[in-house]
Scaffold this motif. Structure first.
Motif, PDB file in Angstrom:
ATOM      1  N   GLY A 137       0.801  -1.215   0.000  1.00  8.77           N
ATOM      2  CA  GLY A 137       0.000   0.000   0.000  1.00  8.77           C
ATOM      3  C   GLY A 137       0.831   1.261   0.000  1.00  8.77           C
ATOM      4  N   THR A 138       2.151   1.133   0.135  1.00 10.19           N
ATOM      5  CA  THR A 138       3.018   2.310   0.115  1.00 10.19           C
ATOM      6  C   THR A 138       2.948   2.986  -1.254  1.00 10.19           C
ATOM      7  OG1 THR A 138       4.560   1.350   1.715  1.00 10.19           O
ATOM      8  CG2 THR A 138       5.401   3.123   0.320  1.00 10.19           C
ATOM      9  N   PRO A 139       2.615   4.288  -1.311  1.00  9.70           N
ATOM     10  CA  PRO A 139       2.519   4.975  -2.601  1.00  9.70           C
ATOM     11  C   PRO A 139       3.894   5.191  -3.235  1.00  9.70           C
ATOM     12  CG  PRO A 139       1.319   6.142  -0.860  1.00  9.70           C
ATOM     13  CD  PRO A 139       2.187   5.147  -0.188  1.00  9.70           C
ATOM     14  N   ILE A 140       3.933   5.150  -4.560  1.00 13.29           N
ATOM     15  CA  ILE A 140       5.141   5.461  -5.323  1.00 13.29           C
ATOM     16  C   ILE A 140       4.934   6.826  -5.977  1.00 13.29           C
ATOM     17  CG2 ILE A 140       6.674   4.764  -7.186  1.00 13.29           C
ATOM     18  CD1 ILE A 140       6.646   2.781  -4.896  1.00 13.29           C
ATOM     19  N   PRO A 141       5.789   7.829  -5.681  1.00 16.13           N
ATOM     20  CA  PRO A 141       5.621   9.170  -6.260  1.00 16.13           C
ATOM     21  C   PRO A 141       5.625   9.146  -7.788  1.00 16.13           C
ATOM     22  CG  PRO A 141       7.194   9.226  -4.442  1.00 16.13           C
ATOM     23  CD  PRO A 141       6.910   7.769  -4.716  1.00 16.13           C
ATOM     24  N   ASP A 142       4.916  10.086  -8.391  1.00 18.47           N
ATOM     25  CA  ASP A 142       4.782  10.122  -9.844  1.00 18.47           C
ATOM     26  C   ASP A 142       6.110  10.314 -10.569  1.00 18.47           C
ATOM     27  OD1 ASP A 142       2.073   9.782  -9.584  1.00 18.47           O
ATOM     28  OD2 ASP A 142       1.592  11.930  -9.743  1.00 18.47           O
ATOM     29  N   ASP A 143       7.071  10.975  -9.922  1.00 18.68           N
ATOM     30  CA  ASP A 143       8.344  11.224 -10.580  1.00 18.68           C
ATOM     31  C   ASP A 143       9.415  10.192 -10.223  1.00 18.68           C
ATOM     32  OD1 ASP A 143       8.637  11.931  -7.956  1.00 18.68           O
ATOM     33  OD2 ASP A 143       9.599  13.868  -8.328  1.00 18.68           O
ATOM     34  N   HIS A 144       9.028   9.157  -9.492  1.00 22.07           N
ATOM     35  CA  HIS A 144       9.985   8.119  -9.117  1.00 22.07           C
ATOM     36  C   HIS A 144      10.282   7.235 -10.334  1.00 22.07           C
ATOM     37  CE1 HIS A 144      11.654   4.598  -7.037  1.00 22.07           C
ATOM     38  NE2 HIS A 144      11.941   5.440  -6.052  1.00 22.07           N
ATOM     39  N   PRO A 145      11.506   6.687 -10.457  1.00 22.84           N
ATOM     40  CA  PRO A 145      11.839   5.841 -11.604  1.00 22.84           C
ATOM     41  C   PRO A 145      10.879   4.678 -11.822  1.00 22.84           C
ATOM     42  CG  PRO A 145      13.831   6.395 -10.390  1.00 22.84           C
ATOM     43  CD  PRO A 145      12.680   6.940  -9.598  1.00 22.84           C
ATOM     44  N   VAL A 146      10.303   4.130 -10.749  1.00 21.45           N
ATOM     45  CA  VAL A 146       9.341   3.041 -10.899  1.00 21.45           C
ATOM     46  C   VAL A 146       8.114   3.518 -11.669  1.00 21.45           C
ATOM     47  CG1 VAL A 146       7.820   1.424  -9.693  1.00 21.45           C
ATOM     48  CG2 VAL A 146      10.116   1.884  -8.798  1.00 21.45           C
ATOM     49  N   ALA A 147       7.609   4.702 -11.326  1.00 21.26           N
ATOM     50  CA  ALA A 147       6.441   5.264 -12.005  1.00 21.26           C
ATOM     51  C   ALA A 147       6.779   5.620 -13.457  1.00 21.26           C
ATOM     52  CB  ALA A 147       5.950   6.503 -11.266  1.00 21.26           C
ATOM     53  N   VAL A 148       7.969   6.156 -13.672  1.00 18.29           N
ATOM     54  CA  VAL A 148       8.389   6.527 -15.030  1.00 18.29           C
ATOM     55  C   VAL A 148       8.506   5.282 -15.910  1.00 18.29           C
ATOM     56  CG1 VAL A 148      10.226   7.565 -16.403  1.00 18.29           C
ATOM     57  CG2 VAL A 148       9.571   8.609 -14.228  1.00 18.29           C
ATOM     58  N   ALA A 149       9.086   4.214 -15.363  1.00 19.60           N
ATOM     59  CA  ALA A 149       9.227   2.971 -16.126  1.00 19.60           C
ATOM     60  C   ALA A 149       7.863   2.411 -16.509  1.00 19.60           C
ATOM     61  CB  ALA A 149      10.008   1.944 -15.309  1.00 19.60           C
ATOM     62  N   LEU A 150       6.914   2.467 -15.587  1.00 17.08           N
ATOM     63  CA  LEU A 150       5.580   1.947 -15.868  1.00 17.08           C
ATOM     64  C   LEU A 150       4.856   2.825 -16.888  1.00 17.08           C
ATOM     65  CD1 LEU A 150       3.750  -0.390 -15.085  1.00 17.08           C
ATOM     66  CD2 LEU A 150       2.786   1.045 -13.284  1.00 17.08           C
ATOM     67  N   ASP A 151       5.019   4.145 -16.781  1.00 14.02           N
ATOM     68  CA  ASP A 151       4.372   5.079 -17.715  1.00 14.02           C
ATOM     69  C   ASP A 151       4.904   4.921 -19.140  1.00 14.02           C
ATOM     70  OD1 ASP A 151       2.714   6.115 -15.801  1.00 14.02           O
ATOM     71  OD2 ASP A 151       3.973   7.860 -15.375  1.00 14.02           O
ATOM     72  N   THR A 152       6.221   4.728 -19.266  1.00 17.69           N
ATOM     73  CA  THR A 152       6.853   4.659 -20.583  1.00 17.69           C
ATOM     74  C   THR A 152       6.928   3.242 -21.131  1.00 17.69           C
ATOM     75  OG1 THR A 152       9.064   4.453 -19.603  1.00 17.69           O
ATOM     76  CG2 THR A 152       8.248   6.686 -20.062  1.00 17.69           C
ATOM     77  N   ASN A 153       6.709   2.253 -20.240  1.00 16.05           N
ATOM     78  CA  ASN A 153       6.824   0.839 -20.595  1.00 16.05           C
ATOM     79  C   ASN A 153       8.234   0.465 -21.035  1.00 16.05           C
ATOM     80  OD1 ASN A 153       5.544  -1.693 -20.664  1.00 16.05           O
ATOM     81  ND2 ASN A 153       5.326  -1.586 -22.894  1.00 16.05           N
ATOM     82  N   PHE A 154       9.235   1.161 -20.479  1.00 15.32           N
ATOM     83  CA  PHE A 154      10.638   0.854 -20.732  1.00 15.32           C
ATOM     84  C   PHE A 154      11.341   0.568 -19.416  1.00 15.32           C
ATOM     85  CE2 PHE A 154       9.874   3.107 -24.760  1.00 15.32           C
ATOM     86  CZ  PHE A 154      10.523   2.255 -25.656  1.00 15.32           C
ATOM     87  N   PRO A 155      12.177  -0.475 -19.367  1.00 12.57           N
ATOM     88  CA  PRO A 155      12.947  -0.732 -18.150  1.00 12.57           C
ATOM     89  C   PRO A 155      13.824   0.481 -17.816  1.00 12.57           C
ATOM     90  CG  PRO A 155      13.085  -2.594 -19.657  1.00 12.57           C
ATOM     91  CD  PRO A 155      12.444  -1.472 -20.414  1.00 12.57           C
ATOM     92  N   LEU A 156      14.012   0.717 -16.541  1.00 15.67           N
ATOM     93  CA  LEU A 156      14.771   1.882 -16.104  1.00 15.67           C
ATOM     94  C   LEU A 156      15.609   1.506 -14.887  1.00 15.67           C
ATOM     95  CD1 LEU A 156      15.272   4.920 -16.511  1.00 15.67           C
ATOM     96  CD2 LEU A 156      13.321   5.368 -15.012  1.00 15.67           C
ATOM     97  N   ALA A 157      16.873   1.860 -14.905  1.00 16.22           N
ATOM     98  CA  ALA A 157      17.759   1.593 -13.774  1.00 16.22           C
ATOM     99  C   ALA A 157      18.609   2.834 -13.517  1.00 16.22           C
ATOM    100  CB  ALA A 157      18.652   0.389 -14.060  1.00 16.22           C
ATOM    101  N   GLN A 158      18.529   3.355 -12.305  1.00 13.17           N
ATOM    102  CA  GLN A 158      19.286   4.558 -11.972  1.00 13.17           C
ATOM    103  C   GLN A 158      19.345   4.763 -10.470  1.00 13.17           C
ATOM    104  OE1 GLN A 158      16.341   7.325 -13.907  1.00 13.17           O
ATOM    105  NE2 GLN A 158      16.471   8.414 -11.947  1.00 13.17           N
ATOM    106  N   ASP A 159      20.248   5.632 -10.043  1.00 11.26           N
ATOM    107  CA  ASP A 159      20.323   6.002  -8.633  1.00 11.26           C
ATOM    108  C   ASP A 159      19.069   6.777  -8.253  1.00 11.26           C
ATOM    109  OD1 ASP A 159      22.839   4.906  -8.013  1.00 11.26           O
ATOM    110  OD2 ASP A 159      23.860   6.615  -8.925  1.00 11.26           O
ATOM    111  N   SER A 160      18.446   6.405  -7.165  1.00 11.93           N
ATOM    112  CA  SER A 160      17.249   7.093  -6.703  1.00 11.93           C
ATOM    113  C   SER A 160      17.090   6.831  -5.208  1.00 11.93           C
ATOM    114  CB  SER A 160      16.018   6.635  -7.494  1.00 11.93           C
ATOM    115  OG  SER A 160      14.871   7.389  -7.152  1.00 11.93           O
TER     116      SER A 160
END
Length: 262
Positions: free
Chosen positions: A198-221
Motif C-alpha cells: 500500500g506504500t505509494p510510489i511518487p509520480d516522478d519516481h523511476p518506478v512510475a516513469v518505467a511503468l508510464d513509458t513501458n521501458f525498463p529503467l535503472a538509476q540512482d534514486s
C-alpha cells in the motif's frame, strides 16, 4: 521441508501440472469449483483438489503446496517434531508456512534461482524472469528471490491501486483515488527494512516513469518508505503487464541485523 521438496522435484519428469503428480503413487488430481478455497489434500481418499476457477499460475502453486502436505504427512519424524513443538492454530499456521516453502522449492529449485541471479543480478528483470520461467506469480518469485539474495536488496511488485490510509494518518493526508502502490515486498536477509503493501510510489519516481513509458529503467534514486523517509538506493524497474517489478539495491551500511517495516 525444503530438502523433502527438492528431493521430490528431482524425481519428476518435468514441472508441468501433471508431471508434478508423478511422484505421488495412488494420488489423483481433480479440478473443481471450490469457492474461496484454492485447493485441498484429502489423504483418506488420496486426492488433491484444485479450484478450477483461479488463475493457472495460482493453480500450479496450489498444487505444489498440496503436494507439500502429502510429503509432510509421509515424514513421521518431521510430523512428530511439529506436534511436539506446536499445537492448535499455531500448528496449522506452521504447517501452511512449511507447505508454501515446499511449493517454492519444487517450482523454483536452487539451480534455477542461481542461474537467474547470475545472469541478471538482483534486479527487477531477474524477478520477472524467475516468475516467467517457473510459471509462478511475481509475488511467489519475489519471496524466493529475496531469500537467496546476498546483496542488501529490497524487491517489490508495484501496480496501480487505491492508496490506503495508514495508522494515525488523516484521510486528507493521502491523495484520493488510485495511485501506483507497492503490492508486495520482501528484502534480502541482510536488510533490516521492508516496504509495507500500500506504500505509494511518487509520480516522478523511476518506478512510475518505467511503468508510464513501458521501458525498463535503472538509476540512482531512493526507496520511498511510507513514513516519508527516502533511503538512497539503486532502483531497477522492469515494467510488465501493467505492473512494475522492482529491486532497490541499498548501500552496504543499510545491511544490519533485524527487520523493521517503514
Amino acid at each position: 521441508m525444503r530438502e523433502l521438496a527438492a528431493a521430490y522435484a528431482a524425481t519428476l519428469p518435468g514441472l508441468d501440472t501433471h508431471s508434478l503428480m508423478a511422484g505421488l503413487q495412488g494420488v489423483t488430481l481433480t479440478f473443481m469449483a471450490m469457492g474461496d478455497r484454492d485447493g485441498a489434500y484429502d489423504p483418506e481418499h488420496q486426492v488433491i483438489l484444485i479450484n478450477s476457477r483461479v488463475r493457472p499460475e495460482r493453480q500450479r502453486f496450489t498444487l505444489a503446496h498440496e503436494i507439500g502436505h502429502a510429503l509432510l504427512l509421509g515424514d513421521d519424524d518431521l510430523l512428530s517434531d511439529l506436534h511436539d513443538n506446536f499445537e492448535g492454530d499455531r500448528l496449522e499456521e506452521v504447517i501452511e508456512t512449511l507447505c508454501n516453502a515446499a511449493a517454492a522449492a519444487i517450482l523454483m529449485p536452487e539451480p534455477l534461482i542461481a542461474e537467474v541471479l547470475t545472469r541478471f543480478g538482483p534486479s527487477g528483470r531477474a524477478l520477472a524472469e524467475l516468475s516467467r520461467r517457473a510459471d509462478v506469480s511475481a509475488t511467489s518469485a519475489l519471496y524466493a528471490l529475496a531469500e537467496r539474495t546476498q546483496a542488501p536488496v529490497i524487491y517489490a511488485v508495484c501496480a496501480v491501486g487505491r492508496v490506503d490510509v495508514g495508522p494515525g494518518e488523516a484521510e486528507d493526508e493521502r491523495p484520493a483515488g488510485k495511485a501506483l502502490t507497492v503490492r508486495a515486498s520482501s528484502a534480502a536477509p541482510s536488510v533490516k527494512y521492508s516496504l509495507r503493501p500500500g506504500t505509494p510510489i511518487p509520480d516522478d519516481h523511476p518506478v512510475a516513469v518505467a511503468l508510464d513509458t513501458n521501458f525498463p529503467l535503472a538509476q540512482d534514486s531512493y526507496v520511498p518508505f511510507r513514513s516519508g523517509r527516502k533511503m538512497p538506493a539503486y532502483v531497477d524497474a522492469f515494467p510488465e503487464r501493467h505492473r512494475a517489478l522492482v529491486s532497490f539495491a541499498l548501500p552496504v551500511r543499510a545491511s544490519e541485523p533485524g527487520r523493521e517495516e517503514v
